[in-house]
Design an enzyme around this catalytic site. Structure first.
Site, mmCIF file in Angstrom:
data_model
loop_
_atom_site.group_PDB
_atom_site.id
_atom_site.type_symbol
_atom_site.label_atom_id
_atom_site.label_comp_id
_atom_site.label_asym_id
_atom_site.label_seq_id
_atom_site.Cartn_x
_atom_site.Cartn_y
_atom_site.Cartn_z
ATOM 1 N N ASP A 69 -27.728 23.185 -36.285
ATOM 2 C CA ASP A 69 -27.173 24.379 -36.931
ATOM 3 C C ASP A 69 -25.900 24.862 -36.233
ATOM 4 O OD1 ASP A 69 -26.796 27.200 -37.709
ATOM 5 O OD2 ASP A 69 -28.742 26.973 -38.685
ATOM 6 N N SER A 98 -24.271 27.018 -41.722
ATOM 7 C CA SER A 98 -25.681 27.183 -42.035
ATOM 8 C C SER A 98 -25.850 27.534 -43.521
ATOM 9 C CB SER A 98 -26.295 28.232 -41.106
ATOM 10 O OG SER A 98 -27.696 28.115 -41.083
#
Length: 358
Positions: free
Chosen positions: A232, A98
């Site tokens: 993600d 991320s």
């Protein structure tokens, strides 16, 4: 490949807008993540963490950096890097999830912590991440649904993420931005929503890898790469220490930017939303604790109260300061452990003098 150079914010923004992101238990590391591949991986569990024993070091030890996810809390990772750079600690490979993939990717391109610090302090990183304020985006969501059939990215999510990608690497050519061409080996961790497994993205354009690793479910649209659909990586592998080991790291420094998870009084759970917030904290704690156990040193800045999607300058400044403080506290242990494996680091610059109390 030349190091990336950030321009002053007004020039950078104008330019970007005109362009409109051992063994490890029983695993043989080097075979899992060769450069130029997208490799399936797994987050470590507690049994693996308990049984872990680092492989014997052969040749010069390789130092790996594992950067965890956490949105706006990534400012703390920049603060950590400032101190590590100052102390002369450099990395042979980097894995990031991320926002950790963004900071790690730029580090591998040659950006300094000071350059990244300015981007966070200006609010540019999170403004481009959100594109438009979340409340406004939720209000106009029904209108955007009408145009989805005409969009190049028809997948579910409030934001497409293209603006964020172009902000991140819009000034790089395709060749400069290829992960397999980077001087420092790098992996971005993302979840393939098709098969439900995390992957290490070690090839292709850096911008798309970052965009995929940062595609927060529901908030951002997933990114299609090589027939896989990535979201993600933080939902399955938020602190990629095991992945650093798989890339060949002998010594791993991890940076965990989760809010601290500690016992709290019963009265804390009387407020609306308090249970949901607590469970989000617990989920990250539960997935990151076994991964952190595989690191030689884990640096954990205090990011309490910094929202994942904060665009406030004050939060960025506080995050950077928290990262600096946590890294300074960890330096003696890092140097001691590095010395034990034959690495002596020399500070790049002298630490600023602390004024004496009068």
């Amino acid at each position: 490949m030349t190091p990336i150079r950030f321009q002053p914010m007004n020039k950078l923004r104008a330019a970007l807008i005109s362009i409109l992101s051992f063994s490890l238990y029983s695993i043989a590391p080097a075979s899992l993540a060769a450069t130029g591949e997208i490799v399936e991986t797994l987050s470590a569990d507690r049994s693996e963490a308990k049984l872990f024993k680092a492989a014997p070091i052969v040749g010069r030890p390789k130092i790996g950096l594992a950067l965890g996810g956490g949105g706006a809390r990534g400012a703390a990772e920049v603060g950590v890097l400032k101190i590590l750079e100052r102390e002369g600690i450099h990395f042979d490979l980097v894995a990031g999830t991320s926002i950790g993939s963004v900071i790690g990717g730029f580090y591998c391109l040659g950006a300094t912590a000071e350059q990244m610090e300015e981007e966070f302090k200006s609010g540019a990183v999170m403004r481009n991440f959100m594109a438009v304020p979340l409340t406004f985006r939720l209000l106009v969501a029904p209108v955007f649904l009408l145009f989805r059939p005409f969009s190049h990215n028809k997948y579910d999510g409030l934001y497409g993420g293209d603006k964020f990608r172009k902000y991140l690497v819009g000034k790089l050519t395709t060749e400069e931005g290829l992960i397999e061409n980077m001087k420092i080996p790098f992996a971005a961790i993302a979840l393939n929503v098709v098969d439900g497994r995390p992957y290490m993205i070690r090839k292709g354009h850096l911008g798309y890898a970052m965009q995929a690793s940062c595609a927060v479910p529901a908030l951002r649209k997933p990114v299609e790469i090589d027939g896989m659909l990535f979201s993600d990586g933080g939902v399955s592998c938020n602190l990629p220490v095991k992945q650093c080991r798989a890339m060949g790291a002998d010594f791993v420094i991890a940076v965990n930017i989760d809010e601290p998870f500690e016992p709290v009084p019963l009265s804390s759970f009387k407020k609306p939303g308090s249970i949901t917030k607590r469970m989000v904290k617990w989920a990250l704690f539960d997935i990151d604790e076994p991964q952190a156990a595989l690191a030689d040193v884990t640096i954990h800045p205090n990011t309490e109260g910094i929202s994942l999607i904060s665009t406030r300058r004050s939060d960025a400044i506080r995050g950077i300061k928290a990262g600096e403080e946590a890294a300074i506290a960890a330096i003696p242990m890092i140097k001691k452990k590095l010395k034990e494996i034959g690495i002596v680091v020399t500070p790049a610059v002298e630490a600023p003098a602390v004024p004496e109390e009068k």
